[in-house]
Design a protein around this motif. Structure first.
Motif, PDB file in Angstrom:
ATOM      1  N   TRP A 107       0.865  -1.187   0.000  1.00 36.71           N
ATOM      2  CA  TRP A 107       0.000   0.000   0.000  1.00 36.71           C
ATOM      3  C   TRP A 107       0.894   1.227   0.000  1.00 36.71           C
ATOM      4  N   HIS A 108       0.530   2.218  -0.814  1.00 40.73           N
ATOM      5  CA  HIS A 108       1.356   3.398  -1.000  1.00 40.73           C
ATOM      6  C   HIS A 108       0.459   4.634  -0.978  1.00 40.73           C
ATOM      7  N   VAL A 109       0.947   5.700  -0.369  1.00 37.56           N
ATOM      8  CA  VAL A 109       0.166   6.932  -0.339  1.00 37.56           C
ATOM      9  C   VAL A 109       1.109   8.131  -0.451  1.00 37.56           C
ATOM     10  N   ARG A 110       0.650   9.146  -1.162  1.00 36.24           N
ATOM     11  CA  ARG A 110       1.381  10.405  -1.265  1.00 36.24           C
ATOM     12  C   ARG A 110       0.849  11.358  -0.208  1.00 36.24           C
ATOM     13  N   LEU A 111       1.742  12.204   0.299  1.00 33.17           N
ATOM     14  CA  LEU A 111       1.406  13.026   1.455  1.00 33.17           C
ATOM     15  C   LEU A 111       1.840  14.470   1.237  1.00 33.17           C
ATOM     16  N   VAL A 112       0.915  15.390   1.438  1.00 32.57           N
ATOM     17  CA  VAL A 112       1.255  16.810   1.465  1.00 32.57           C
ATOM     18  C   VAL A 112       1.453  17.212   2.924  1.00 32.57           C
ATOM     19  N   GLY A 118      -8.643  19.716   1.019  1.00 35.60           N
ATOM     20  CA  GLY A 118      -7.714  20.499   1.814  1.00 35.60           C
ATOM     21  C   GLY A 118      -7.779  20.078   3.262  1.00 35.60           C
ATOM     22  N   PRO A 119      -6.805  20.533   4.070  1.00 35.28           N
ATOM     23  CA  PRO A 119      -6.803  20.211   5.491  1.00 35.28           C
ATOM     24  C   PRO A 119      -8.114  20.581   6.150  1.00 35.28           C
ATOM     25  N   GLY A 120      -8.661  19.671   6.933  1.00 31.40           N
ATOM     26  CA  GLY A 120      -9.920  19.916   7.617  1.00 31.40           C
ATOM     27  C   GLY A 120     -11.125  19.454   6.847  1.00 31.40           C
ATOM     28  N   ASP A 121     -10.954  19.169   5.534  1.00 35.32           N
ATOM     29  CA  ASP A 121     -12.080  18.818   4.684  1.00 35.32           C
ATOM     30  C   ASP A 121     -12.130  17.351   4.324  1.00 35.32           C
ATOM     31  N   GLY A 122     -11.154  16.581   4.717  1.00 36.24           N
ATOM     32  CA  GLY A 122     -11.112  15.182   4.332  1.00 36.24           C
ATOM     33  C   GLY A 122     -10.100  14.434   5.170  1.00 36.24           C
ATOM     34  N   PRO A 123      -9.663  13.266   4.704  1.00 35.27           N
ATOM     35  CA  PRO A 123      -8.769  12.425   5.501  1.00 35.27           C
ATOM     36  C   PRO A 123      -7.468  13.125   5.893  1.00 35.27           C
ATOM     37  N   VAL A 124      -6.966  12.746   7.047  1.00 33.81           N
ATOM     38  CA  VAL A 124      -5.725  13.279   7.597  1.00 33.81           C
ATOM     39  C   VAL A 124      -4.814  12.109   7.936  1.00 33.81           C
ATOM     40  N   ALA A 125      -3.540  12.240   7.646  1.00 43.51           N
ATOM     41  CA  ALA A 125      -2.537  11.266   8.063  1.00 43.51           C
ATOM     42  C   ALA A 125      -1.676  11.885   9.158  1.00 43.51           C
ATOM     43  N   VAL A 126      -1.350  11.094  10.164  1.00 47.54           N
ATOM     44  CA  VAL A 126      -0.543  11.567  11.291  1.00 47.54           C
ATOM     45  C   VAL A 126       0.651  10.632  11.465  1.00 47.54           C
ATOM     46  N   LEU A 127       1.832  11.219  11.568  1.00 49.63           N
ATOM     47  CA  LEU A 127       3.047  10.463  11.847  1.00 49.63           C
ATOM     48  C   LEU A 127       3.646  10.973  13.148  1.00 49.63           C
ATOM     49  N   THR A 128       3.851  10.079  14.087  1.00 50.32           N
ATOM     50  CA  THR A 128       4.563  10.425  15.320  1.00 50.32           C
ATOM     51  C   THR A 128       5.769   9.506  15.451  1.00 50.32           C
ATOM     52  N   ARG A 129       6.856  10.035  15.987  1.00 51.70           N
ATOM     53  CA  ARG A 129       8.018   9.176  16.237  1.00 51.70           C
ATOM     54  C   ARG A 129       8.782   9.742  17.417  1.00 51.70           C
ATOM     55  N   ALA A 130       9.504   8.845  18.099  1.00 57.90           N
ATOM     56  CA  ALA A 130      10.244   9.259  19.283  1.00 57.90           C
ATOM     57  C   ALA A 130      11.422   8.332  19.512  1.00 57.90           C
ATOM     58  N   SER A 131      12.502   8.920  20.028  1.00 58.08           N
ATOM     59  CA  SER A 131      13.626   8.157  20.573  1.00 58.08           C
ATOM     60  C   SER A 131      13.451   8.138  22.083  1.00 58.08           C
ATOM     61  N   ILE A 132      13.192   6.969  22.640  1.00 54.95           N
ATOM     62  CA  ILE A 132      12.875   6.848  24.060  1.00 54.95           C
ATOM     63  C   ILE A 132      14.177   6.676  24.845  1.00 54.95           C
ATOM     64  N   ARG A 133      14.308   7.466  25.907  1.00 55.53           N
ATOM     65  CA  ARG A 133      15.498   7.333  26.743  1.00 55.53           C
ATOM     66  C   ARG A 133      15.534   5.927  27.362  1.00 55.53           C
ATOM     67  N   ALA A 161       3.857  15.031  12.962  1.00 54.45           N
ATOM     68  CA  ALA A 161       3.541  15.655  11.675  1.00 54.45           C
ATOM     69  C   ALA A 161       2.151  15.240  11.204  1.00 54.45           C
ATOM     70  N   ARG A 162       1.492  16.171  10.519  1.00 54.21           N
ATOM     71  CA  ARG A 162       0.196  15.899   9.901  1.00 54.21           C
ATOM     72  C   ARG A 162       0.283  16.168   8.405  1.00 54.21           C
ATOM     73  N   PHE A 163      -0.503  15.397   7.652  1.00 52.41           N
ATOM     74  CA  PHE A 163      -0.453  15.454   6.196  1.00 52.41           C
ATOM     75  C   PHE A 163      -1.871  15.362   5.611  1.00 52.41           C
ATOM     76  N   VAL A 164      -1.995  15.855   4.383  1.00 50.74           N
ATOM     77  CA  VAL A 164      -3.143  15.521   3.544  1.00 50.74           C
ATOM     78  C   VAL A 164      -2.728  14.325   2.687  1.00 50.74           C
ATOM     79  N   PRO A 165      -3.365  13.156   2.862  1.00 51.39           N
ATOM     80  CA  PRO A 165      -3.022  11.982   2.045  1.00 51.39           C
ATOM     81  C   PRO A 165      -3.791  11.989   0.724  1.00 51.39           C
ATOM     82  N   TYR A 166      -3.146  11.534  -0.332  1.00 49.23           N
ATOM     83  CA  TYR A 166      -3.836  11.455  -1.626  1.00 49.23           C
ATOM     84  C   TYR A 166      -3.126  10.418  -2.491  1.00 49.23           C
TER      85      TYR A 166
END
Length: 236
Positions: free
Chosen positions: A87-92, A121-136, A215-220
């Motif tokens: 599965w592949h998605v482009r992200l703004v 546009g943002p707020g009008d449709g699907p949203v993608a969210v990416l979170t990442r962390a380096s845990i101590r 980070a948040r994105f518009v996926p398409y």
């Protein structure tokens, strides 16, 4: 622009391919930033790896660079030829904060109020969210003791379309990629669920992370299937 790719191989070929893909990705023109990520089982963020599935998060100099990669790279060719599912998605990129490897890889790519080709546009449709962390290291036990409740809230969250836990290094460098029906659904989980709010408060108070990014994105332009379906509504 950015992209996210989720690949499942038969057997345990994924680990071998990840090793082969790294030097190819390092030499890919127009690829400004990338991370190969192992994934958890199913849609869970908790401990447990799926050795048959991996992910690629990438930031590109532009859409043309991604198109060249998909058309010419042996990495992409293997996705079509040997993957059991992909599965592949482009992200703004709409917003990001924090750092990954010492910098914000999306700092120059934000497109406020952008409308991606074929997307809302943002707020009008699907949203993608990416979170990442380096845990101590000294906070790993506290992190994994607390994550089960957050994981349940995520999977039960109204408006969640799909999610996957991922990591670039076992246990200590973790990421989550999730898709939501709209901005409101993503925000409800982030700011209004009790377990998630509690963990965020402890992260800040007890300094669990050495580094983090959100980070948040518009996926398409999604293509392929994720657990047998394309989780994004509409034509993709």
């Amino acid at each position: 622009m950015a992209s996210f790719h989720l690949i499942r191989y038969p057997g345990r070929d994924a680990m071998r391919y990840m090793a082969f893909d790294r030097p190819v990705l390092r030499g890919t023109g127009g690829l400004a930033f990338w991370r190969l990520l192992g994934t958890g089982r199913g849609d869970s963020m908790t401990l447990g790896a799926d050795l048959r599935r991996w992910a690629l998060f990438a930031v590109w100099d532009g859409e043309d660079a991604l198109e060249r990669f998909l058309a010419r790279s042996p990495v992409a060719a293997r996705w079509w030829e040997r993957a059991e599912e992909s599965w592949h998605v482009r992200l703004v990129p709409v917003s990001s904060r924090g750092a990954w490897g010492g910098r914000d890889p999306l700092a120059a790519a934000h497109v406020p109020h952008a409308r991606a080709a074929g997307s809302a546009g943002p707020g009008d449709g699907p949203v993608a969210v990416l979170t990442r962390a380096s845990i101590r290291p000294r906070r790993l036990a506290a992190f994994y003791r607390s994550i089960a409740d957050v994981d349940r809230e995520l999977r039960r969250g109204p408006g969640r379309l799909a999610s996957v836990g991922a990591g670039e290094w076992p246990l200590a460098r973790q990421a989550t990629f999730s898709l939501w029906e709209d901005e409101d659904a993503a925000s409800r989980f982030a700011y209004r669920t009790a377990a998630h709010r509690g963990v965020v408060a402890r992260v800040r108070r007890e300094r669990w992370y050495a580094e983090e990014m959100f980070a948040r994105f518009v996926p398409y332009g999604s293509q392929g299937t994720w657990d047998g379906r394309d989780p994004l509504p509409g034509p993709g």
